[in-house]
Design a protein around this motif. Sequence first.
Motif, PDB file in Angstrom:
ATOM      1  N   CYS A  92       1.004  -1.008  -0.252  1.00 28.80           N
ATOM      2  CA  CYS A  92       0.013  -0.505   0.231  1.00 28.80           C
ATOM      3  C   CYS A  92       1.167   0.843   0.363  1.00 28.80           C
ATOM      4  N   MET A  93       0.363   2.121  -0.997  1.00 26.35           N
ATOM      5  CA  MET A  93       1.236   3.041  -1.281  1.00 26.35           C
ATOM      6  C   MET A  93       0.105   4.801  -1.121  1.00 26.35           C
ATOM      7  N   LEU A  94       1.184   5.775  -0.097  1.00 23.87           N
ATOM      8  CA  LEU A  94       0.269   7.275  -0.021  1.00 23.87           C
ATOM      9  C   LEU A  94       0.892   7.742  -0.246  1.00 23.87           C
ATOM     10  N   HIS A  95       0.374   9.262   0.561  1.00 20.14           N
ATOM     11  CA  HIS A  95       1.855  10.105   0.936  1.00 20.14           C
ATOM     12  C   HIS A  95       1.634  10.209   2.308  1.00 20.14           C
ATOM     13  N   ILE A  96       0.946  10.746   2.577  1.00 19.59           N
ATOM     14  CA  ILE A  96       0.713  11.253   4.415  1.00 19.59           C
ATOM     15  C   ILE A  96       0.632   9.886   5.266  1.00 19.59           C
ATOM     16  N   GLY A  97       1.405   9.128   5.522  1.00 19.06           N
ATOM     17  CA  GLY A  97       1.096   7.417   6.197  1.00 19.06           C
ATOM     18  C   GLY A  97       1.408   8.184   7.410  1.00 19.06           C
ATOM     19  N   GLY A  98       2.387   9.154   7.606  1.00 17.82           N
ATOM     20  CA  GLY A  98       2.659   8.733   8.926  1.00 17.82           C
ATOM     21  C   GLY A  98       3.828   7.123   9.210  1.00 17.82           C
ATOM     22  N   TYR A  99       3.790   6.996  10.581  1.00 17.71           N
ATOM     23  CA  TYR A  99       4.962   5.242  10.681  1.00 17.71           C
ATOM     24  C   TYR A  99       4.043   4.472  11.636  1.00 17.71           C
ATOM     25  N   PRO A 100       4.138   3.776  12.024  1.00 16.60           N
ATOM     26  CA  PRO A 100       4.247   2.450  13.120  1.00 16.60           C
ATOM     27  C   PRO A 100       4.242   3.317  14.483  1.00 16.60           C
ATOM     28  N   GLY A 101       3.281   3.670  15.331  1.00 17.14           N
ATOM     29  CA  GLY A 101       2.315   3.822  16.082  1.00 17.14           C
ATOM     30  C   GLY A 101       1.807   5.587  15.480  1.00 17.14           C
ATOM     31  N   LYS A 102       2.331   5.978  14.672  1.00 20.99           N
ATOM     32  CA  LYS A 102       1.918   7.406  14.501  1.00 20.99           C
ATOM     33  C   LYS A 102       0.983   7.144  13.486  1.00 20.99           C
ATOM     34  N   TYR A 103       0.352   6.185  12.556  1.00 21.33           N
ATOM     35  CA  TYR A 103      -0.231   6.644  11.139  1.00 21.33           C
ATOM     36  C   TYR A 103      -1.396   7.522  11.382  1.00 21.33           C
ATOM     37  N   SER A 104      -0.975   7.860   9.794  1.00 23.65           N
ATOM     38  CA  SER A 104      -2.605   8.859   9.665  1.00 23.65           C
ATOM     39  C   SER A 104      -4.109   8.576   9.439  1.00 23.65           C
ATOM     40  N   ARG A 105      -4.984   8.435   9.561  1.00 19.11           N
ATOM     41  CA  ARG A 105      -5.975   7.725  10.118  1.00 19.11           C
ATOM     42  C   ARG A 105      -6.369   6.914   7.854  1.00 19.11           C
ATOM     43  N   LEU A 106      -5.112   7.450   7.318  1.00 21.44           N
ATOM     44  CA  LEU A 106      -5.630   6.779   6.216  1.00 21.44           C
ATOM     45  C   LEU A 106      -5.037   5.346   6.244  1.00 21.44           C
ATOM     46  N   ALA A 107      -3.757   5.688   6.955  1.00 19.50           N
ATOM     47  CA  ALA A 107      -3.220   4.721   6.651  1.00 19.50           C
ATOM     48  C   ALA A 107      -3.931   3.809   7.561  1.00 19.50           C
ATOM     49  N   LYS A 108      -4.213   3.630   8.817  1.00 17.01           N
ATOM     50  CA  LYS A 108      -4.563   3.391   9.657  1.00 17.01           C
ATOM     51  C   LYS A 108      -6.487   2.112   8.861  1.00 17.01           C
ATOM     52  N   SER A 109      -6.540   3.214   7.533  1.00 16.65           N
ATOM     53  CA  SER A 109      -7.696   2.433   7.372  1.00 16.65           C
ATOM     54  C   SER A 109      -6.946   1.385   6.258  1.00 16.65           C
ATOM     55  N   LEU A 110      -6.410   1.734   5.121  1.00 10.95           N
ATOM     56  CA  LEU A 110      -5.780   0.734   4.167  1.00 10.95           C
ATOM     57  C   LEU A 110      -4.492  -0.349   5.468  1.00 10.95           C
ATOM     58  N   ILE A 111      -4.409  -0.504   6.375  1.00 13.93           N
ATOM     59  CA  ILE A 111      -3.873  -1.638   7.215  1.00 13.93           C
ATOM     60  C   ILE A 111      -4.991  -2.580   7.602  1.00 13.93           C
ATOM     61  N   ALA A 112      -6.014  -1.855   7.663  1.00 16.04           N
ATOM     62  CA  ALA A 112      -7.322  -2.947   8.043  1.00 16.04           C
ATOM     63  C   ALA A 112      -7.540  -3.250   6.915  1.00 16.04           C
ATOM     64  N   SER A 113      -8.444  -2.411   6.344  1.00 20.80           N
ATOM     65  CA  SER A 113      -8.703  -3.383   5.082  1.00 20.80           C
ATOM     66  C   SER A 113      -7.831  -3.966   4.459  1.00 20.80           C
ATOM     67  N   GLU A 114      -6.487  -3.488   3.879  1.00 25.18           N
ATOM     68  CA  GLU A 114      -5.996  -4.349   2.916  1.00 25.18           C
ATOM     69  C   GLU A 114      -4.844  -4.995   3.490  1.00 25.18           C
ATOM     70  N   MET A 136      11.396   1.349   9.075  1.00 19.82           N
ATOM     71  CA  MET A 136      10.941   0.523  10.283  1.00 19.82           C
ATOM     72  C   MET A 136      10.108  -0.783   9.902  1.00 19.82           C
ATOM     73  N   PRO A 137      10.064  -2.177  10.799  1.00 21.48           N
ATOM     74  CA  PRO A 137       9.031  -2.751  10.913  1.00 21.48           C
ATOM     75  C   PRO A 137       7.812  -2.542  11.715  1.00 21.48           C
ATOM     76  N   ASP A 138       6.658  -3.039  11.505  1.00 17.67           N
ATOM     77  CA  ASP A 138       5.648  -2.405  11.990  1.00 17.67           C
ATOM     78  C   ASP A 138       5.287  -4.046  13.036  1.00 17.67           C
ATOM     79  N   GLU A 139       5.840  -3.943  14.847  1.00 16.99           N
ATOM     80  CA  GLU A 139       5.339  -5.726  14.965  1.00 16.99           C
ATOM     81  C   GLU A 139       4.445  -5.937  14.909  1.00 16.99           C
ATOM     82  N   LYS A 140       3.279  -4.630  15.389  1.00 19.66           N
ATOM     83  CA  LYS A 140       1.850  -5.110  15.996  1.00 19.66           C
ATOM     84  C   LYS A 140       1.658  -5.115  14.216  1.00 19.66           C
ATOM     85  N   ASN A 141       1.595  -5.072  13.272  1.00 22.00           N
ATOM     86  CA  ASN A 141       0.279  -4.832  12.017  1.00 22.00           C
ATOM     87  C   ASN A 141       1.095  -5.652  11.031  1.00 22.00           C
ATOM     88  N   LYS A 142       2.430  -6.468  11.445  1.00 29.46           N
ATOM     89  CA  LYS A 142       2.961  -7.444  10.518  1.00 29.46           C
ATOM     90  C   LYS A 142       3.339  -6.809   9.308  1.00 29.46           C
TER      91      LYS A 142
END
Length: 168
Positions: free
Chosen positions: A80-102, A118-124
């Motif tokens: 998944c690619m987007l512009h404003i995504g944040g990073y593990p622990g500080k994701y944007s709303r869109l990034a959280k939505s993409l992580i959950a759905s995709e 950065m690895p994101d262990e929580k979201n693998k």
Amino acid sequence: MKKILLVSDNHGFHAHELLTYIDHCDQIWHAGDIGNPESLELFLSSGKPFRAVYGNIDSPQIRYEYPESLSFSEEGLKICMLHIGGYPGKYSRLAKSLIASEKPDLLISGHSHILKVMPDEKNKLLHMNPGSYGHQGFHIIRTALIFQIEQKKISNLNAIELGKRGIL
């Protein structure tokens, strides 16, 4: 195996320093803040597959040409690619939505002008931000990333340093 050149945040700058990397990659991905469609000519004229999302500074013309986010697979890896995504622990709303759905294996964003992998262990997943290869912003060194994807694995990940911001 696919070799990927990952860039972001050029803000209209044409980075001829990337030509060597373009010649040695299979695909080019851009995580937004293109600034000027003409600044992509070096990538588009290469004949290599090119994927991009628009960023917060991009015009309606660029927003018409490129989506806000992309979800795709490459060599079995869900991306998944987007512009404003944040990073593990500080994701944007869109990034959280993409992580959950995709449920991506790799989440790519730009915007911060700070190169991060950065690895994101929580979201693998693995999060990548290539920084900025442009001259606008507060970053000191202009950067990009190059890596390989083969059989759902990322390897040979390298940061590319293109010199200091503001020095042409």
